[in-house]
Design an enzyme around this catalytic site. Structure first.
Site, mmCIF file in Angstrom:
data_model
loop_
_atom_site.group_PDB
_atom_site.id
_atom_site.type_symbol
_atom_site.label_atom_id
_atom_site.label_comp_id
_atom_site.label_asym_id
_atom_site.label_seq_id
_atom_site.Cartn_x
_atom_site.Cartn_y
_atom_site.Cartn_z
ATOM 1 C CG ASN A 168 53.646 34.611 22.202
ATOM 2 O OD1 ASN A 168 52.656 35.067 21.641
ATOM 3 N ND2 ASN A 168 53.590 34.003 23.371
ATOM 4 C CG HIS A 175 43.245 25.595 15.908
ATOM 5 N ND1 HIS A 175 43.855 25.266 17.097
ATOM 6 C CD2 HIS A 175 42.556 24.493 15.526
ATOM 7 C CE1 HIS A 175 43.559 24.019 17.400
ATOM 8 N NE2 HIS A 175 42.782 23.524 16.476
ATOM 9 C CG HIS A 233 47.297 36.873 22.321
ATOM 10 N ND1 HIS A 233 48.561 37.208 21.898
ATOM 11 C CD2 HIS A 233 47.463 35.775 23.108
ATOM 12 C CE1 HIS A 233 49.446 36.355 22.385
ATOM 13 N NE2 HIS A 233 48.805 35.476 23.128
HETATM 14 FE FE1 HDD Z 1 47.517 31.192 22.881
HETATM 15 C C1 HDD Z 1 45.366 33.325 21.414
HETATM 16 C C2 HDD Z 1 50.137 32.548 21.063
HETATM 17 C C3 HDD Z 1 49.781 29.276 24.639
HETATM 18 C C4 HDD Z 1 44.973 29.594 24.357
HETATM 19 N N1 HDD Z 1 47.721 32.662 21.518
HETATM 20 C C5 HDD Z 1 46.699 33.437 21.036
HETATM 21 C C6 HDD Z 1 47.212 34.370 20.079
HETATM 22 C C7 HDD Z 1 48.552 34.147 19.982
HETATM 23 C C8 HDD Z 1 48.870 33.072 20.884
HETATM 24 C C9 HDD Z 1 49.532 34.879 19.097
HETATM 25 C C10 HDD Z 1 46.391 35.414 19.343
HETATM 26 C C11 HDD Z 1 45.937 34.922 18.002
HETATM 27 C C12 HDD Z 1 45.220 36.022 17.289
HETATM 28 O O1 HDD Z 1 45.857 37.027 16.953
HETATM 29 O O2 HDD Z 1 44.014 35.873 17.079
HETATM 30 N N2 HDD Z 1 49.556 31.004 22.911
HETATM 31 C C13 HDD Z 1 50.428 31.591 22.020
HETATM 32 C C14 HDD Z 1 51.746 31.024 22.221
HETATM 33 C C15 HDD Z 1 51.646 30.121 23.226
HETATM 34 C C16 HDD Z 1 50.264 30.100 23.652
HETATM 35 C C17 HDD Z 1 52.982 31.393 21.415
HETATM 36 C C18 HDD Z 1 52.709 29.244 23.830
HETATM 37 C C19 HDD Z 1 53.665 28.727 23.156
HETATM 38 N N3 HDD Z 1 47.407 29.742 24.277
HETATM 39 C C20 HDD Z 1 48.438 29.051 24.852
HETATM 40 C C21 HDD Z 1 47.912 28.005 25.695
HETATM 41 C C22 HDD Z 1 46.546 28.063 25.603
HETATM 42 C C23 HDD Z 1 46.250 29.172 24.716
HETATM 43 C C24 HDD Z 1 48.752 27.017 26.492
HETATM 44 C C25 HDD Z 1 45.496 27.222 26.257
HETATM 45 C C26 HDD Z 1 45.639 25.950 26.497
HETATM 46 N N4 HDD Z 1 45.530 31.473 22.947
HETATM 47 C C27 HDD Z 1 44.655 30.650 23.572
HETATM 48 C C28 HDD Z 1 43.220 30.990 23.303
HETATM 49 C C29 HDD Z 1 43.339 32.211 22.346
HETATM 50 C C30 HDD Z 1 44.850 32.395 22.231
HETATM 51 C C31 HDD Z 1 42.357 31.140 24.514
HETATM 52 C C32 HDD Z 1 42.577 33.476 22.711
HETATM 53 C C33 HDD Z 1 41.953 33.957 21.445
HETATM 54 C C34 HDD Z 1 42.145 32.880 20.500
HETATM 55 O O3 HDD Z 1 42.838 31.860 21.083
HETATM 56 O O4 HDD Z 1 41.739 32.852 19.352
HETATM 57 O O5 HDD Z 1 42.579 29.907 22.676
#
Ligand code: HDD
Length: 683
Positions: free
Chosen positions: A150, A341, A77
């Site tokens: 999402n 978060h 993202h």
């Molecule tokens: Fe995630 C970012 C949505 C599964 C780990 N995620 C991130 C963002 C969105 C989502 C919208 C961007 C937030 C922003 O604008 O700053 N993610 C989802 C959805 C998931 C999902 C809807 C499934 C239902 N994500 C998911 C899993 C993991 C992560 C299973 C790890 C175990 N996601 C992250 C992250 C991020 C992230 C690595 C990258 C940047 C951040 O968090 O701040 O922690």
């Protein structure tokens, strides 16, 4: 509660941010230490042609700051855009949840929403075929609540353990860092074929949902099943939905690829300009609610994040509205530094044991530590709650709060045991008392093992045009895959979803079609088809193709009618300046054929002009043909008919010919609202 009071509440975040906002205009230039600067163009040298001196603290400060301006982009993202707004609930949700911001219809809660693509890096094009992030931070009186969702209601995997694998496979391949912001490559499809729980989300990703027309025209989903907890401690399972007031609309794939070149900022520009114009994006919040005792009454496991709850079985109750009404002042400070978060919750909202959600609860704080450089990211202005926050956490990189006094531990007597914990009655967060009696295992639940039924449900729910787009998307993506075995594995896998689908794309990519397979799922869910969405002409962008000596009376009356219904007309000709109508009407040209492009508009009004040459007609005709081939509404009046390149085109669906000028505007508006006309035979 008075109106004034509501506005004050809605503005709380704005006021908080204002304390940190600075305007450098009209000020004297200084160093970061406040020293006035006398010269900012030349470094301090030993002689005009001599070497720069170490002593030049101003040069060193300026350069050091610049050298450190970048922070790591989000691991997923990375490319996103955000806006401020407010949320209000329509009716009290007291029977289901004690969450304060869902109690009182006259209360407004400030929000910050960041939309994003998933795979591409920060500078990538926005029209990638990809899921879109839809992350909302509610600044409530009880602390920040983040709904990190999402625009697709299901996920690729069922357990967070696999997230790094999924993302490694989806991102550009590591040996050559290609392709950027695209899933059309071997490693992604190899992952899909070998992790078959991805089938359902892949169907969504191959559908029009993955190429939205605008952030303002896409749905949002919390994806996981969460819990609502009421005052009595009773739990209901809940799924969250955002429904865009303008409906859910997409572009076509050929258009998406071209937009990425013509305007890689297409989605952020659309959001930014809509807010600047006062066309505030609106989304209604919906919830699907299932009582705790019905947990096992479904043919799927409600904890499985690869499953949706069909809206026809469990209706979406619309409970509130979010309006985005303010652009950011600074993209880095707000959009880039915001930290979402799923674990940021308030009393009344709780988790379930969905193993994907459970893993997310670790990952988001962890990632901010590296991305935002330490444990004090909650102090960044955009991340601060609007309610007070106090605890015994101290120090660390970039700490801003100056905590007074010697006591920074719990329990204590020197500060009367404060900051004090709160009882549940006083608003202290308590976790839902779910009884757990189990063996420790590393395993997938038996109830998570059906990977194809809902993928087929999705396929069955699509209109003929939507199915065709999905087949084309598979043909495109697998056409880009080089490994024959991967192509074959994917064909075999999707034969489990639909034999028809797999056969068509197998044929397109030169793979032997799969053997006939019986698929017993006949169910469909009309709510999943974009054919059934809201249709509105509001904020649709109309390209008015016009030349000198156009029909002034007609054009003025048509444009007046269209703008009254919210259509946004932009004037396109072969030169900037003024175009003159037959009766003295004058229009200012917004773009030339060089600076505008058909793919950046929703519809075209072909006007032409009686005083234009062949070159004009050629460029205009190409512009219009491209819109036509993307199934867009086209309106043409007397002179404009000459711009329609294909014989008989004026009789095609969505091509409104203005012979009868009285009904022309209303027919054209209706066509613009309809969005696209799939009935056209386009080669
Ligand atoms: Fe995630 C970012 C949505 C599964 C780990 N995620 C991130 C963002 C969105 C989502 C919208 C961007 C937030 C922003 O604008 O700053 N993610 C989802 C959805 C998931 C999902 C809807 C499934 C239902 N994500 C998911 C899993 C993991 C992560 C299973 C790890 C175990 N996601 C992250 C992250 C991020 C992230 C690595 C990258 C940047 C951040 O968090 O701040 O922690």
């Amino acid at each position: 509660m008075s109106k004034q009071h509501n506005e004050n509440e809605a503005n709380r975040k704005k006021e908080q941010l204002e304390q940190f906002t600075t305007d450098d205009r009209g000020k004297k230039l200084t160093t970061n230490q406040g020293l006035k600067v006398s010269e900012d163009e030349f470094s301090l040298k030993a002689g005009e042609r001599g070497p720069t001196l170490m002593e030049d603290f101003h040069f060193r400060e300026k350069m050091t700051h610049f050298d450190h301006e970048r922070i790591p982009e989000r691991v997923v993202h990375a490319r996103g855009f955000a806006a401020h707004g407010e949320f209000e609930v329509y009716e009290s949700m007291k029977p289901y949840t004690k969450a304060g911001f869902l109690q009182n219809p006259s209360q407004k809660t400030p929000v910050f929403v960041r939309f994003s693509t998933v795979a591409g890096s920060r500078g990538s094009g926005e029209l990638a075929r990809d899921a879109r992030g839809f992350a909302t931070k509610f600044y409530t009186e009880e602390g920040n609540y983040d709904l990190v969702g999402n625009n697709i209601p299901v996920f690729f995997i069922q357990d967070a353990m696999k997230f790094p694998d999924l993302v490694h496979a989806l991102k550009p391949e590591p040996h050559n860092e290609m392709p950027q912001a695209a899933s059309a490559h071997d490693t992604f499809w190899d992952f899909v074929a070998n992790n078959q729980e991805s089938a359902h989300m892949v169907m969504w990703a191959m559908s029009d949902r993955a190429i939205p027309r605008s952030f303002r025209m896409m749905e949002g989903f919390g994806v996981h099943t969460f819990r609502f907890i009421n005052e009595e401690g009773k739990s209901h399972f809940v799924k969250f939905h955002w429904k865009p007031v303008l409906g859910t609309h997409s572009v076509v794939w050929d258009e998406a690829q071209k937009i990425n070149g013509k305007d890689p900022d297409f989605h952020r520009r659309d959001l930014w300009e809509s807010i600047e114009n006062g066309d505030y994006p609106e989304y209604e919040l919906g919830v699907q609610i299932v009582p705790e005792e019905d947990e096992f009454n479904f043919e799927f496991d409600i904890l499985d994040p690869t499953k949706l709850w069909p809206e026809e079985d469990i209706p979406v109750k619309i409970i509130g509205k979010m309006t985005l009404n303010r652009n950011v002042d600074n993209v880095f400070a707000e959009t880039e530094q915001v930290a979402f978060h799923p674990g940021h919750v308030v009393p009344g909202i709780d988790f379930t044991n969905d193993p994907l959600l459970q893993g997310r609860l670790f990952s988001y704080t962890d990632t901010q530590l590296i991305r935002l450089g330490g444990p004090n990211f909650h102090e960044l202005p955009i991340n601060r709650p609007v309610c007070p926050f106090h605890n015994n956490q101290r120090d660390g990189y970039g700490r801003q709060t100056i905590n007074r006094g010697p006591v920074s531990y719990h329990k204590n007597s020197l500060a009367e045991n404060t900051p004090a914990t709160s009882t549940e009655k006083e608003g202290g967060y308590t976790h839902y008392h779910e009884k757990i009696d189990a063996h420790k295992v590393r395993a997938r639940s038996e109830s998570f093992k059906d990977h194809f039924s809902q993928a087929t449900l999705f396929w069955n729910s699509m209109s003929a045009a939507e199915k065709e787009h999905i087949m084309n998307a598979f043909s495109f993506e697998l056409g880009k895959v080089k490994n024959k075995s991967v192509q074959k594995q994917v064909v075999d896998m999707f034969a489990n979803v639909s034999h028809e689908l797999a056969t068509i794309f197998a044929d397109a990519i030169g793979v032997t079609p799969p053997a006939e397979r019986k698929n017993s799922v006949t169910k469909s869910s009309p709510a999943l088809s974009q054919e059934n969405t809201v249709k509105s002409p509001k904020t649709r962008k109309l390209a008015v193709i016009i030349g000198q000596q156009f029909d002034g009376i007609e054009v003025t009356s048509v444009l007046n009618a269209l703008t009254k219904d919210g259509v946004q007309a932009e004037i396109i000709s072969d030169k900037l300046g003024t175009v003159h109508g037959s009766n003295g009407t004058e229009l200012e040209v917004d773009h030339t054929f060089l600076t505008a492009d058909s793919v950046l508009f929703d519809a075209v009004y072909a006007v032409g002009g009686s005083n234009e040459d062949k070159a004009f007609y050629k460029k205009a005709a190409l512009f219009i043909y491209e819109a036509y081939s993307h199934y867009k509404p086209i309106g043409a009046t007397a002179e404009g008919i000459k711009l329609l390149q294909i014989e008989g085109m004026e009789n095609d669906p969505g091509v409104i010919y203005g012979g009868d000028s009285i009904s022309f505007p209303s027919k054209f508006i209706e066509a613009i609202a309809a969005h696209r006309f799939w009935g056209r035979e386009v080669v």
